[in-house]
Design an enzyme around this catalytic site. Structure first.
Site, PDB file in Angstrom:
ATOM      1  N   ASN A   9       0.880  -1.169   0.000  1.00 10.24           N
ATOM      2  CA  ASN A   9       0.000   0.000   0.000  1.00 10.24           C
ATOM      3  C   ASN A   9       0.919   1.220   0.000  1.00 10.24           C
ATOM      4  O   ASN A   9       1.498   1.562   1.019  1.00 10.24           O
ATOM      5  CB  ASN A   9      -0.884  -0.031   1.260  1.00 10.24           C
ATOM      6  CG  ASN A   9      -1.735   1.211   1.402  1.00 10.24           C
ATOM      7  OD1 ASN A   9      -1.814   2.032   0.487  1.00 10.24           O
ATOM      8  ND2 ASN A   9      -2.380   1.359   2.559  1.00 10.24           N
ATOM      9  N   LYS A  11       0.255   4.268  -0.264  1.00  8.87           N
ATOM     10  CA  LYS A  11      -0.344   5.471   0.350  1.00  8.87           C
ATOM     11  C   LYS A  11       0.008   6.687  -0.528  1.00  8.87           C
ATOM     12  O   LYS A  11      -0.050   6.568  -1.751  1.00  8.87           O
ATOM     13  CB  LYS A  11       0.139   5.614   1.792  1.00  8.87           C
ATOM     14  CG  LYS A  11      -0.101   4.326   2.584  1.00  8.87           C
ATOM     15  CD  LYS A  11       0.124   4.448   4.048  1.00  8.87           C
ATOM     16  CE  LYS A  11      -0.137   3.091   4.703  1.00  8.87           C
ATOM     17  NZ  LYS A  11       0.009   3.094   6.143  1.00  8.87           N
ATOM     18  N   HIS A  92      -9.694   1.362   5.063  1.00 11.26           N
ATOM     19  CA  HIS A  92      -8.382   1.519   5.702  1.00 11.26           C
ATOM     20  C   HIS A  92      -8.519   2.481   6.887  1.00 11.26           C
ATOM     21  O   HIS A  92      -9.246   3.468   6.816  1.00 11.26           O
ATOM     22  CB  HIS A  92      -7.365   2.058   4.691  1.00 11.26           C
ATOM     23  CG  HIS A  92      -5.970   1.956   5.208  1.00 11.26           C
ATOM     24  ND1 HIS A  92      -5.464   2.860   6.111  1.00 11.26           N
ATOM     25  CD2 HIS A  92      -4.993   1.048   4.993  1.00 11.26           C
ATOM     26  CE1 HIS A  92      -4.224   2.498   6.415  1.00 11.26           C
ATOM     27  NE2 HIS A  92      -3.914   1.409   5.753  1.00 11.26           N
ATOM     28  N   GLU A  94      -6.670   4.714   8.007  1.00 14.88           N
ATOM     29  CA  GLU A  94      -6.336   6.129   7.743  1.00 14.88           C
ATOM     30  C   GLU A  94      -7.530   6.845   7.115  1.00 14.88           C
ATOM     31  O   GLU A  94      -7.778   8.007   7.393  1.00 14.88           O
ATOM     32  CB  GLU A  94      -5.089   6.212   6.848  1.00 14.88           C
ATOM     33  CG  GLU A  94      -3.838   5.859   7.642  1.00 14.88           C
ATOM     34  CD  GLU A  94      -2.677   5.354   6.815  1.00 14.88           C
ATOM     35  OE1 GLU A  94      -2.694   5.481   5.583  1.00 14.88           O
ATOM     36  OE2 GLU A  94      -1.735   4.808   7.440  1.00 14.88           O
ATOM     37  N   GLU A 164      -5.800  -5.145  10.274  1.00 15.68           N
ATOM     38  CA  GLU A 164      -4.753  -4.162  10.497  1.00 15.68           C
ATOM     39  C   GLU A 164      -4.990  -3.475  11.839  1.00 15.68           C
ATOM     40  O   GLU A 164      -5.704  -2.461  11.899  1.00 15.68           O
ATOM     41  CB  GLU A 164      -4.773  -3.113   9.373  1.00 15.68           C
ATOM     42  CG  GLU A 164      -4.480  -3.688   8.014  1.00 15.68           C
ATOM     43  CD  GLU A 164      -3.789  -2.675   7.114  1.00 15.68           C
ATOM     44  OE1 GLU A 164      -2.727  -2.997   6.598  1.00 15.68           O
ATOM     45  OE2 GLU A 164      -4.310  -1.556   6.970  1.00 15.68           O
ATOM     46  N   GLY A 170       2.217   1.725  10.764  1.00 17.51           N
ATOM     47  CA  GLY A 170       3.200   2.797  10.634  1.00 17.51           C
ATOM     48  C   GLY A 170       3.887   3.158  11.939  1.00 17.51           C
ATOM     49  O   GLY A 170       4.556   4.186  12.033  1.00 17.51           O
ATOM     50  N   SER A 206       3.064  -2.683  10.165  1.00 19.98           N
ATOM     51  CA  SER A 206       4.521  -2.769  10.353  1.00 19.98           C
ATOM     52  C   SER A 206       5.096  -4.139   9.978  1.00 19.98           C
ATOM     53  O   SER A 206       6.044  -4.605  10.599  1.00 19.98           O
ATOM     54  CB  SER A 206       4.902  -2.389  11.792  1.00 19.98           C
ATOM     55  OG  SER A 206       4.521  -1.053  12.057  1.00 19.98           O
TER      56      SER A 206
HETATM   57  P1  PGA Z   1       2.538  -0.182   7.608  1.00 19.63           P
HETATM   58  O1  PGA Z   1       1.142   0.125   6.903  1.00 19.63           O
HETATM   59  O2  PGA Z   1       3.051  -1.469   7.034  1.00 19.63           O
HETATM   60  O3  PGA Z   1       3.407   0.992   7.289  1.00 19.63           O
HETATM   61  O4  PGA Z   1       2.266  -0.309   9.074  1.00 19.63           O
HETATM   62  C1  PGA Z   1       0.215  -0.899   6.658  1.00 19.63           C
HETATM   63  C2  PGA Z   1      -1.036  -0.325   6.067  1.00 19.63           C
HETATM   64  O5  PGA Z   1      -1.426   0.787   6.442  1.00 19.63           O
HETATM   65  O6  PGA Z   1      -1.680  -0.950   5.211  1.00 19.63           O
END
Ligand code: PGA
Length: 248
Positions: A9, A11, A92, A94, A164, A170, A206
């Site tokens: 992803n 982003k 997601h 976010e 997630e 993140g 992560s």
């Molecule tokens: P990350 O993000 O691997 O940076 O934690 C995962 C995601 O948001 O899909």
């Protein structure tokens, strides 16, 4: 042996040139598992052009639930059709947190994506507070049921799910492989109550080359949704290689 999904992803990262170089390196590889990147919508055309004849897949990161209309800045499933993405991300954390997407909006988007014939990747997961207070299963249960509300069984079967935990996204804090396995196993049971085939469920948060081996070996986990560690070829390729060694 099942195939694992390794889905990056991106982003809001990378320039077009960086992405093109990244794609060139990916398409030169012969991966055994299913690998691809969810790209910013302005790069869907690039993904379509560079990946259409390759094994590398690609997805969109967002779509509106209406087919057209006065929604400045949004894109519709009708528009996505020309770019034939393999996946569309929905729910997601976010988008839920920063763009105020409620469970109801997630449900509408999921329906629109399925009706348009795309494969959604439905993200769900609890916050740190919710986990600390022992509510993670309840949150996961409720999020799944509201996202899947009024969606027929045969369409639920087309969804890829991604657990997630928000506290792991993140942050560098990964769920332990046991925590990820426990929730994914549980979430699969929740979905099994609504659909007749086994759900595909990924772990995200992560995930990187240091923890991928342990997490991806877990029996209920069907792959990873990878943010930070999918932003460059070296890190992403390392994770896919680990998956390939597991399924060898
Ligand atoms: P990350 O993000 O691997 O940076 O934690 C995962 C995601 O948001 O899909």
């Amino acid at each position: 042996m099942k195939k694992l999904y390794l889905i990056g992803n991106l982003k809001m990262n990378l320039t077009k040139t960086e992405l093109e170089t990244f794609f060139d390196k990916l398409v030169a590889k012969q991966y055994k598992n299913i690998a691809g990147l969810c790209v910013p919508s302005v790069y869907l055309n690039t993904a379509y052009d560079l990946l259409k004849n390759s094994c590398i897949k690609y997805g969109a990161q967002n779509v509106h639930y209406e087919k057209n209309g006065a929604f400045t800045g949004e894109i519709s499933t009708t528009m996505l059709k020309d770019f034939a993405p393999n996946w569309v991300l929905v729910g997601h954390s976010e988008r839920r947190a920063m763009f105020y997407e409620s469970d109801e909006v997630v449900n509408k988007k999921l329906k629109a994506i399925l009706q348009a014939g795309f494969t959604p990747i439905l993200c769900f997961g609890e916050t740190l507070e919710e986990r600390k207070s022992g509510q993670e299963k309840k949150i996961v249960h409720d999020q799944l049921l509201s996202a899947l509300k009024d969606i027929p069984n045969q369409l639920i079967e087309k969804i890829i799910f991604a657990y997630e935990p928000i506290w792991a996204i993140g942050t560098g804090m990964t769920a332990s492989s046991e925590q990820a396995e426990e929730i994914i196993k549980y979430a699969k049971k929740v979905v099994a109550g609504l659909s007749s085939s086994d759900a595909i469920m990924l772990y995200g948060g992560s995930l990187n080359a240091n923890n991928a081996n342990e997490i991806l070996q877990k029996p209920s986990i069907d792959g990873g949704l990878i943010g930070g560690a999918s932003l460059n070829f070296k890190d992403f390729d390392a994770i896919i290689q680990i998956a390939d060694s597991i399924t060898n």
